[in-house]
Design a protein around this motif. Structure first.
Motif, PDB file in Angstrom:
ATOM      1  N   GLU B 166      49.356  39.241  35.631  1.00  0.00           N
ATOM      2  CA  GLU B 166      50.506  39.721  36.409  1.00  0.00           C
ATOM      3  C   GLU B 166      50.087  40.293  37.759  1.00  0.00           C
ATOM      4  O   GLU B 166      48.941  40.666  37.952  1.00  0.00           O
ATOM      5  N   ASP B 167      51.029  40.379  38.672  1.00  0.00           N
ATOM      6  CA  ASP B 167      50.760  40.983  39.966  1.00  0.00           C
ATOM      7  C   ASP B 167      50.433  42.475  39.792  1.00  0.00           C
ATOM      8  O   ASP B 167      50.910  43.113  38.864  1.00  0.00           O
ATOM      9  N   ILE B 168      49.619  42.975  40.699  1.00  0.00           N
ATOM     10  CA  ILE B 168      49.235  44.391  40.623  1.00  0.00           C
ATOM     11  C   ILE B 168      49.615  45.044  41.940  1.00  0.00           C
ATOM     12  O   ILE B 168      49.457  44.448  43.008  1.00  0.00           O
ATOM     13  N   HIS B 169      50.117  46.257  41.851  1.00  0.00           N
ATOM     14  CA  HIS B 169      50.321  47.026  43.074  1.00  0.00           C
ATOM     15  C   HIS B 169      49.789  48.444  42.836  1.00  0.00           C
ATOM     16  O   HIS B 169      50.185  49.100  41.887  1.00  0.00           O
ATOM     17  N   LEU B 170      48.874  48.875  43.698  1.00  0.00           N
ATOM     18  CA  LEU B 170      48.322  50.224  43.567  1.00  0.00           C
ATOM     19  C   LEU B 170      48.449  50.932  44.904  1.00  0.00           C
ATOM     20  O   LEU B 170      48.376  50.308  45.953  1.00  0.00           O
ATOM     21  N   GLU B 171      48.645  52.247  44.835  1.00  0.00           N
ATOM     22  CA  GLU B 171      48.685  53.004  46.089  1.00  0.00           C
ATOM     23  C   GLU B 171      47.879  54.288  45.929  1.00  0.00           C
ATOM     24  O   GLU B 171      47.940  54.948  44.900  1.00  0.00           O
ATOM     25  N   LEU B 193      39.964  44.742  39.796  1.00  0.00           N
ATOM     26  CA  LEU B 193      39.647  43.343  40.090  1.00  0.00           C
ATOM     27  C   LEU B 193      38.666  42.761  39.071  1.00  0.00           C
ATOM     28  O   LEU B 193      38.703  41.575  38.776  1.00  0.00           O
ATOM     29  N   LYS B 194      37.789  43.655  38.558  1.00  0.00           N
ATOM     30  CA  LYS B 194      36.799  43.192  37.586  1.00  0.00           C
ATOM     31  C   LYS B 194      37.467  42.704  36.300  1.00  0.00           C
ATOM     32  O   LYS B 194      36.876  41.935  35.545  1.00  0.00           O
ATOM     33  N   THR B 195      38.698  43.168  36.039  1.00  0.00           N
ATOM     34  CA  THR B 195      39.390  42.732  34.819  1.00  0.00           C
ATOM     35  C   THR B 195      39.916  41.305  34.978  1.00  0.00           C
ATOM     36  O   THR B 195      40.301  40.680  34.017  1.00  0.00           O
ATOM     37  N   PHE B 228      47.220  48.473  47.725  1.00  0.00           N
ATOM     38  CA  PHE B 228      46.557  47.252  47.300  1.00  0.00           C
ATOM     39  C   PHE B 228      47.567  46.424  46.525  1.00  0.00           C
ATOM     40  O   PHE B 228      48.234  46.937  45.631  1.00  0.00           O
ATOM     41  N   ALA B 229      47.700  45.157  46.891  1.00  0.00           N
ATOM     42  CA  ALA B 229      48.617  44.293  46.146  1.00  0.00           C
ATOM     43  C   ALA B 229      47.938  42.972  45.847  1.00  0.00           C
ATOM     44  O   ALA B 229      47.325  42.364  46.724  1.00  0.00           O
ATOM     45  N   LEU B 230      47.990  42.584  44.577  1.00  0.00           N
ATOM     46  CA  LEU B 230      47.521  41.258  44.188  1.00  0.00           C
ATOM     47  C   LEU B 230      48.761  40.456  43.823  1.00  0.00           C
ATOM     48  O   LEU B 230      49.432  40.743  42.833  1.00  0.00           O
ATOM     49  N   GLN B 231      49.104  39.507  44.699  1.00  0.00           N
ATOM     50  CA  GLN B 231      50.293  38.692  44.462  1.00  0.00           C
ATOM     51  C   GLN B 231      49.831  37.257  44.305  1.00  0.00           C
ATOM     52  O   GLN B 231      49.429  36.635  45.281  1.00  0.00           O
ATOM     53  N   GLY B 232      49.872  36.759  43.099  1.00  0.00           N
ATOM     54  CA  GLY B 232      49.338  35.428  42.838  1.00  0.00           C
ATOM     55  C   GLY B 232      47.851  35.435  43.140  1.00  0.00           C
ATOM     56  O   GLY B 232      47.112  36.241  42.562  1.00  0.00           O
ATOM     57  N   ASP B 233      47.386  34.595  44.075  1.00  0.00           N
ATOM     58  CA  ASP B 233      45.966  34.653  44.420  1.00  0.00           C
ATOM     59  C   ASP B 233      45.761  35.228  45.823  1.00  0.00           C
ATOM     60  O   ASP B 233      44.797  34.939  46.512  1.00  0.00           O
ATOM     61  N   ARG B 234      46.704  36.051  46.235  1.00  0.00           N
ATOM     62  CA  ARG B 234      46.639  36.656  47.553  1.00  0.00           C
ATOM     63  C   ARG B 234      46.478  38.171  47.389  1.00  0.00           C
ATOM     64  O   ARG B 234      47.295  38.819  46.724  1.00  0.00           O
ATOM     65  N   VAL B 235      45.412  38.699  47.987  1.00  0.00           N
ATOM     66  CA  VAL B 235      45.211  40.157  47.954  1.00  0.00           C
ATOM     67  C   VAL B 235      45.587  40.717  49.323  1.00  0.00           C
ATOM     68  O   VAL B 235      45.128  40.222  50.339  1.00  0.00           O
ATOM     69  N   SER B 299      44.897  43.687  55.764  1.00  0.00           N
ATOM     70  CA  SER B 299      43.844  42.704  55.516  1.00  0.00           C
ATOM     71  C   SER B 299      44.282  41.828  54.343  1.00  0.00           C
ATOM     72  O   SER B 299      44.663  42.336  53.293  1.00  0.00           O
ATOM     73  N   VAL B 300      44.259  40.517  54.555  1.00  0.00           N
ATOM     74  CA  VAL B 300      44.633  39.593  53.484  1.00  0.00           C
ATOM     75  C   VAL B 300      43.411  38.771  53.102  1.00  0.00           C
ATOM     76  O   VAL B 300      42.690  38.268  53.973  1.00  0.00           O
ATOM     77  N   ILE B 301      43.148  38.693  51.807  1.00  0.00           N
ATOM     78  CA  ILE B 301      42.007  37.903  51.321  1.00  0.00           C
ATOM     79  C   ILE B 301      42.509  37.002  50.194  1.00  0.00           C
ATOM     80  O   ILE B 301      43.205  37.470  49.285  1.00  0.00           O
ATOM     81  N   PHE B 302      42.195  35.715  50.265  1.00  0.00           N
ATOM     82  CA  PHE B 302      42.622  34.792  49.205  1.00  0.00           C
ATOM     83  C   PHE B 302      41.637  34.851  48.056  1.00  0.00           C
ATOM     84  O   PHE B 302      40.433  34.708  48.251  1.00  0.00           O
ATOM     85  N   ALA B 303      42.165  35.078  46.890  1.00  0.00           N
ATOM     86  CA  ALA B 303      41.299  35.327  45.738  1.00  0.00           C
ATOM     87  C   ALA B 303      41.683  34.423  44.570  1.00  0.00           C
ATOM     88  O   ALA B 303      42.222  34.879  43.576  1.00  0.00           O
TER      89      ALA B 303
END
Lengths: 118, 307
Positions: B166-171, B193-195, B228-235, B299-303
């Protein structure tokens, strides 16, 4: 190189035995007192040597995935730094040698190993 | 005298619940310093000075009953009137207001507001003196409880358990010059991210970006947040701060340009590598800054997960 090789080569005191202490194969060394520089490295399987003994060295090591930290010039970590290294499972060593000696010694050792097993 | 600003109508429900749930016996000081009725006011004055207290209950040690209280006011009056060597029983305040140990804390707060006493003796069911309660005791007890509650709330905000896939959102909140905690947000992000089964090199790039942005806020900003947001494969890592803003953004993006002072440099930072390094590890990078208002860096990083 193993941590045992490094400890012998640099006459290190072991402050913290990290999670990869027995198994790590160390291939490279990043030597800097600037954590900003360490953060730009793209090395793999490396340790950091520095004369900076603050918690931020441990945080930086964790962020870039360094296997361990060697404090040079006989620097010894404060309690907070030691605790953080334990928490993150990062090996922490202290050597009486200065940064130049550390780089020279490990550089020669890694080079000769490289030649022995290409 | 100012009143304790916890009223029954406009305080948060948690505080109201607390001051009714906690009993006076949970808060009062049990370590009593008392005197006997035969003791002179001068002796009591010495006792006050020695123990740094402003009121001494006069008790009957055999029955543990309270007979009166000698306060700082009584001592001043005795010095004025020239009877400092008289026994306590002749001049102590006998008109006492006492509290019951099983009363809710709210009673002690309203009594402190209503009457001009700095302390109230506390009695048990047998009418024996068992403690004394001051506004300091109340403040300390409330702070301890409120801290516990705030800690619980903060943990809820910082550590939502990530669900696989699932998507993650942390602040995370970042405080100015808080070097002790600097890097905690990035450590948490890396842990999450390690999970996921991501390429370790990409995890490292994400961790470097968030750590540099976090350190920038600690060193330069009046505090801020790292989200921090992980949406699909976009951080997406977004660093928002509360100022002071960057005067020349283009300069700040040059390697080696830094406005950090000497002691920040002595900690191994402030070499002018932060923002350029974030840009280096990012797939998309943007920065907006306004002097006097603040800076937002994205900053956007494809993951993509490793197969």
């Amino acid at each position: 190189m193993t941590f045992d090789d490094i400890i012998r080569a640099l006459s290190c005191t072991v402050v913290v035995r990290g999670t990869a202490f027995e198994t790590a194969g160390i291939k490279s060394l990043v030597s800097s007192d600037l954590m900003s520089d360490v953060l730009t490295t793209t090395e793999e399987d490396f340790i950091i040597s520095t004369s900076l003994n603050s918690e931020q060295v441990v945080r930086t090591a964790d962020i870039v995935g360094a296997l361990g930290i060697v404090l040079v010039n006989g620097k010894y970590p404060q309690d907070a730094m030691r605790r953080l290294a334990e928490e993150h499972g990062i090996t922490l060593l202290s050597t009486p040698m200065d940064a130049y000696r550390v780089c020279f010694t490990l550089g020669c050792a890694m080079e000769s190993r490289g030649r022995a097993s290409p | 005298m100012t009143t304790i600003p916890i009223s029954t109508h406009d305080s948060p429900p948690f505080l109201l619940d607390l001051i009714y749930r906690m009993k006076i016996k949970d808060v009062m000081t049990r370590n009593l310093i008392t005197a006997r009725k035969e003791n002179s006011l001068r002796d009591i004055k010495l006792l006050m000075k020695e123990k740094a207290i402003t009121g001494v209950p006069i008790t009957e040690p055999e029955t543990r009953r309270i007979l009166g209280v000698v306060s700082m006011d009584d001592i001043i009056r005795a010095l004025d009137g020239g009877y400092i060597d008289a026994p306590a029983e002749r001049h102590m305040s006998r008109n006492l207001i006492v509290l019951d140990e099983d009363m809710p804390l709210q009673f002690a707060i309203s009594y402190l507001d209503k009457f001009r006493y700095g302390r109230f003796p506390v009695l048990n069911k047998e009418r024996e003196l068992v403690g004394i309660i001051t506004s300091r005791d109340i403040i300390v007890a409330l702070l301890v409880e409120v801290n516990k509650e705030v800690e619980k709330l903060e943990q809820k905000i910082v550590n939502p358990v990530p669900v696989a896939g699932e998507d993650i959102h942390l602040e995370f909140a970042v405080r100015k010059l808080d070097f002790e905690n600097a890097g905690k947000a990035s450590t948490e992000i890396k842990k999450v991210l390690k999970t996921r089964n991501l390429n370790p090199q990409i995890v490292r790039r994400i961790a470097v970006a968030s750590y540099e942005l976090e350190m920038n806020q600690v060193v330069h900003a009046e505090g801020g947040t790292i989200s921090f947001a992980l949406q699909g494969d976009r951080v997406v890592i977004t660093a928002r701060d509360l100022g002071p803003g960057i005067e020349d953004v283009n300069k700040a993006l040059q390697e080696g340009f830094s406005t950090a002072n000497e002691w920040v440099r002595s900690l191994g930072f402030g070499a002018g590598m932060g923002l350029p390094n974030v840009r280096r590890v990012s797939d998309e990078f943007s920065i907006q800054s306004k002097l006097g208002e603040g800076t937002t860096v994205k900053s956007v990083i494809f993951a993509a997960a490793e197969l």
